[in-house]
Design an enzyme around this catalytic site. Sequence first.
Site, mmCIF file in Angstrom:
data_model
loop_
_atom_site.group_PDB
_atom_site.id
_atom_site.type_symbol
_atom_site.label_atom_id
_atom_site.label_comp_id
_atom_site.label_asym_id
_atom_site.label_seq_id
_atom_site.Cartn_x
_atom_site.Cartn_y
_atom_site.Cartn_z
ATOM 1 N N LYS A 105 44.295 -48.560 47.688
ATOM 2 C CA LYS A 105 43.234 -48.442 46.674
ATOM 3 C C LYS A 105 43.779 -47.776 45.403
ATOM 4 O O LYS A 105 44.966 -47.518 45.301
ATOM 5 C CB LYS A 105 42.035 -47.684 47.256
ATOM 6 C CG LYS A 105 41.444 -48.336 48.514
ATOM 7 C CD LYS A 105 40.760 -49.676 48.235
ATOM 8 C CE LYS A 105 40.557 -50.516 49.482
ATOM 9 N NZ LYS A 105 39.464 -50.110 50.348
HETATM 10 C C1 LIG Z 1 38.620 -50.599 51.506
HETATM 11 C C2 LIG Z 1 37.183 -50.921 51.399
HETATM 12 C C3 LIG Z 1 36.222 -50.322 52.221
HETATM 13 C C4 LIG Z 1 36.580 -49.436 53.377
HETATM 14 O O1 LIG Z 1 37.367 -48.343 53.050
HETATM 15 P P1 LIG Z 1 38.328 -47.689 54.174
HETATM 16 O O2 LIG Z 1 38.791 -46.428 53.513
HETATM 17 O O3 LIG Z 1 39.432 -48.655 54.434
HETATM 18 O O4 LIG Z 1 37.487 -47.434 55.375
HETATM 19 C C5 LIG Z 1 34.896 -50.620 52.009
HETATM 20 N N1 LIG Z 1 34.508 -51.475 51.050
HETATM 21 C C6 LIG Z 1 35.407 -52.094 50.254
HETATM 22 C C7 LIG Z 1 34.923 -53.015 49.193
HETATM 23 C C8 LIG Z 1 36.767 -51.851 50.414
HETATM 24 O O5 LIG Z 1 37.660 -52.476 49.633
#
Ligand SMILES: *Cc1c(COP(=O)(O)O)cnc(C)c1O
Length: 375
Positions: free
Chosen positions: A180
């Site tokens: 991210k």
């Molecule tokens: C990555 C992501 C999540 C979940 O996040 P995690 O930290 O991997 O649990 C939820 N929604 C979206 C749109 C994502 O890209």
Amino acid sequence: MIPYGRQSIDESDIEAVVEVLRGDWLTTGPTVTAFEKALAQLAGAARAVTCTSGTAALHIGYAAAGVGVGDEVVTTPMTFVATASSAMALGATIRFVDVEDDTLNIDPALVEEAVTDRTKVVAGVDFAGHPIEVDELKAVTERTGTLLLEDAAHSIGSTYKERPVGSLSDITTFSFFPTKNMTSAEGGAVATLDPDLGLRAHEFHNIGLVRDPERMRYPDEGPWHQEVHAWGLNYRLPDVLCALGLSQLRRLDAFKTRRAEIFARYQEGLEGLDGVRLPTQRGHVDPIWHLYPLRVLDGRRREVFDALRSDGVGVQVNYMPAHWHPIFEDLGYRRGQFPVAEKFYSEEVSLPMFVGLKDSDVDQVIEAVHRAVQG
Ligand SMILES: *Cc1c(COP(=O)(O)O)cnc(C)c1O
């Protein structure tokens, strides 16, 4: 192979983590508080609650909103499955609505049609970093007495009409997974404009423990006493990881700048190439670009995807529409129900997008896309 996403860790991040490891608090100490304060400030929110993942943040957000058995959550199929499945964990029924063709974000006009008196939350996703149409969505949620939740796993650092993501919706959730925009290894946060929602989020992420004597049923029990009034889970993010998150937050502006440069270089290098469609941006937003979602036309996505992978470019696909997952199929959701999201999925290839990508890497990807599409 050039990966499609990768964390950026520098010496300042490493030092911040080591400093906490040498200190007194491994978890639930001053670095949690500092990270939550910094997040709330960046997001323009009343309160931020850190937690162990973006999925946990969604679960906490829906719980704080009071989502329970029999309630409906209206959301987008163009997302990672957790946006929907975390509400199911509370017993909610998911009502998907289709997305808009340019942004791939939830379509406010369809939200308006889908909301019923059982709807508790409307949940949008800032796909690729591009904020949802908050003003139009808020008009619907305010009129219908529902709450707007913004899954901002892609968009910490984006703005909408000069307002930061985190200050736009009743509840905003972040993810700090390594791919991210910033990371705490695993981690996430819930930001909210409403202190009551913030308190509920905090308590849900901390087993439901109430420590404020003013709110206790048995305040005279003794100095050790704490009470649970509503169940919660242990979703606490430790100080060690908050140190990494806080250090990364300080670098977010630089991350945004670099992502914008890479995005612009792709746009320039791929402009005019036949057989593809490039991402676009609406005039009133300033996104941090988490993804570069290229559309490959004429049914050639798989072929181009495979060609890029064998040419050393680690492409991805974001996302298979959530309702295609067997968990939803088994509940009666069907392919073909959300044609805009499904068409996009059939065309999409995410090109490498991360801060450590060099201009020469970007150029290599651009050349590989030209070869793959023309070949
Ligand atoms: C990555 C992501 C999540 C979940 O996040 P995690 O930290 O991997 O649990 C939820 N929604 C979206 C749109 C994502 O890209």
